[in-house]
Design an enzyme around this catalytic site. Sequence first.
Site, mmCIF file in Angstrom:
data_model
loop_
_atom_site.group_PDB
_atom_site.id
_atom_site.type_symbol
_atom_site.label_atom_id
_atom_site.label_comp_id
_atom_site.label_asym_id
_atom_site.label_seq_id
_atom_site.Cartn_x
_atom_site.Cartn_y
_atom_site.Cartn_z
ATOM 1 N N THR A 146 0.694 -1.227 0.380
ATOM 2 C CA THR A 146 0.136 0.145 -0.098
ATOM 3 C C THR A 146 0.815 0.922 0.168
ATOM 4 O O THR A 146 1.190 1.752 -1.041
ATOM 5 C CB THR A 146 -1.271 -0.022 1.203
ATOM 6 O OG1 THR A 146 -0.181 -0.359 1.783
ATOM 7 C CG2 THR A 146 -2.136 -0.793 1.279
ATOM 8 N N LYS A 172 4.404 -6.563 3.526
ATOM 9 C CA LYS A 172 4.291 -5.096 3.802
ATOM 10 C C LYS A 172 4.244 -4.511 5.044
ATOM 11 O O LYS A 172 3.981 -4.590 6.437
ATOM 12 C CB LYS A 172 2.590 -4.906 2.464
ATOM 13 C CG LYS A 172 1.914 -5.160 3.654
ATOM 14 C CD LYS A 172 0.832 -3.886 3.703
ATOM 15 C CE LYS A 172 1.074 -3.150 3.610
ATOM 16 N NZ LYS A 172 -0.226 -2.097 4.755
ATOM 17 N N THR A 183 -1.002 -1.398 7.930
ATOM 18 C CA THR A 183 -0.706 -2.356 8.649
ATOM 19 C C THR A 183 0.233 -2.968 8.717
ATOM 20 O O THR A 183 0.798 -2.979 6.879
ATOM 21 C CB THR A 183 -1.865 -3.039 8.069
ATOM 22 O OG1 THR A 183 -3.462 -2.907 8.152
ATOM 23 C CG2 THR A 183 -2.300 -4.288 8.431
ATOM 24 N N ASN A 398 1.782 12.911 7.324
ATOM 25 C CA ASN A 398 0.759 13.387 7.855
ATOM 26 C C ASN A 398 -0.567 13.814 8.199
ATOM 27 O O ASN A 398 -1.366 13.627 8.014
ATOM 28 C CB ASN A 398 1.000 11.961 8.935
ATOM 29 C CG ASN A 398 1.718 11.024 8.802
ATOM 30 O OD1 ASN A 398 0.994 10.431 7.309
ATOM 31 N ND2 ASN A 398 3.040 10.311 9.090
ATOM 32 N N THR A 403 -5.246 16.492 1.110
ATOM 33 C CA THR A 403 -6.707 18.129 1.093
ATOM 34 C C THR A 403 -5.439 19.193 0.572
ATOM 35 O O THR A 403 -5.232 20.069 1.074
ATOM 36 C CB THR A 403 -7.123 18.486 2.861
ATOM 37 O OG1 THR A 403 -5.550 18.453 3.173
ATOM 38 C CG2 THR A 403 -7.707 17.667 3.592
#
Length: 702
Positions: A146, A172, A183, A398, A403
Amino acid sequence: MNELPDLPLGFLANGSNSGIKNAKRDLGVIVSENEAVFWGSLTTNRSRAHCIERAEAIRSGGRPVRALIVCSGNANALTGPKGKEDDAAMARALAEKIGVEPHEVLTASTGVIGHRLPVDKVVSGVPKLVAQMSEDPETFAQSIMTTDRTMKVAVREIFIEGIRVKLHAVAKGAGMIAPELATTLCFVTTDCAMSQAALRMALESAVETSFNQISVDGDMSTNDCIYAMANGAAENESLDPGDTELQVFTEALTDLLQEIAKAIVRDGEGATRMFEMRVEEAASYNDARALSLSVVSSSLVKAAIFGADPYAWGRIGASLGAAAAYVNAAFDPDRLELELQGTTVFKAGEPVELGDAAAVLKHRMTEPEIYITAKLGQGTGQAKAWGCDLTYDYVKINADYATVTRTDDQGQVSVDERLSEFGPTIKKKLLIEALRYIDRFNHVRAVIKLGGAAMVDPKLEMEFAEDVLLLQSVGLRPIVVHGGGPEISRTLDKLGVKSEFIDGLRVTDRTSMEVVEMVLSGSVNQRIVAALNRQGGKGVGLSGKDGALIRAKPIQSSHDYGQVGEVVSVDCTLIDMLEKDGRVPVISPVGLGDDGSAFNINADVVASALAVALGAPKLIFLSDVAGLLDQGKVVSELNGDQLKARIERGDITGGMLPKVQAALSALRGGVENVHLVDGRVPHNVIAELFTDRGVGTLIRRT
Ligand code: ARG
């Protein structure tokens, strides 16, 4: 790229795209030819995902497994009873395909939380996946990624009573927890024959000193898991708890998982380097573990590592003391000894005078891996932990993940300025990306169709002109085509000329055509030329009539639209001449009729025809849409066939339809790339052309 190590005997894997993500691989399977013993280390997060519940049930049932299926892009967590059914459907699809029972199939997932899994896509992706499995783990490794920048695969080989046994891991995860709780998934396969109890002992011990000793900001994902499957294909004498050979296996597994855990830390978001914290001479092993882990989790220490600060040891000492109080570990600063990169910096309660060694240490603090040792003088307990530095980029990534642009109630788009100052990693990455494209675009012709807000708002217009000149300065050859904007209607209204509309198209008689031509070639065209030339460019305004550039005829229709035309032919002589001289042609969409009259042609169509005639590999449409949308999201990339399929499905409507039809006709004519870019956001063309992901929609010919 190096070849990845093959899976152990009797295991096959594959990964592909099933449609959860746009184009990247998002579904993977590992299948064992024989029954495999299973143990898993599962997240203790109480909002855990359905796949974890399933794994727990299989684990505690003690029965063997045959396969696992993983999807990325969707976590299928916090999705309720429907999500649970989806998880079961995923397992069932694989079980049916390989002819085993559903309870012999493990599932795992990673991605957004709280969204329903598009399980139909997953299920229909399974047959193809299974048909092309192999020992090569590469496609599988890709399918679980990801936010990861690198694939994580490692292998160890050991001998158990003379028989070769392989341990393999694919994982991962990014060291710092991502905005959506990155994750960690890790899939261990081994051909070792062993009991479930033996596998459990080995895995629990290995995880304790690897995955449990890396810093993850304290947030634990809903989907974290480490699955281990042992299928016995090596045919060694089966290992049980208490066997001395199990020790060999456990050491190899620990070493393997430490390699993977360190790779995860190194891949931390924004991270530039990894550090290892070793605690020795602690009163107990547990003290050593807790203290080392606390140092790699300390933001202050992490920031000091980023700063390559030799005085980081002060913060390390502080962090150790704080953790010691917290876990009630024996600790006395007078007995503490600290080493940074092999240099002793603190001993017997005071700093060490470094003298000449200070300069060496300062330099060594800039190395990619930092090693720290703390000796507590309390006993024989020791442990290690790993962390990554905390960088500006971590905060940038982060703090402002999704946005970058905002649209207010009035539909006004603005750019979030918080992103304007980037840290060094992002800067380097962006520059390298950009320079590669600059190199590739040298001498490449690009037709740019300007429409929408950028033609109405003077600030956007100036910025557009600036972009065109920038493109030219790095070797691209821009040709600008513009539309008419609202100005035509406004002028006609002002002059009191009434027009009839049929199917949304203005019937343009000769009188209105005079006005149209005046606005297009006289007013709009000249404004763009002026914007270019004010900034030192050499823009030259042309009407399609000039030099018989565009020959036109009335559009084919059952209605008579008067002077509304379509392109008959394009003669590029004039453009070639201007270009040789370093000028930027700015063309209004007016064509020359057989009888010398002027025709008003749709500007997208003109841009497309020009790109084809000029042999331009790139055609860029700037307008008031973010790109091609799919359920409100911009489709980043697709090819002509995929676009056609969308049109046939009726997915594309309204004003977008003629635009994509113009795009398709350009692709048919040999144009390589058509870009749909939002012209309302300043400098979007630059972002589209000089970054890998772009900002709009790229339609590729093939
Ligand atoms: N900068 C590259 C180009 O101009 C890639 C653009 C990718 N754009 C996109 N919307 N996916 O060819």
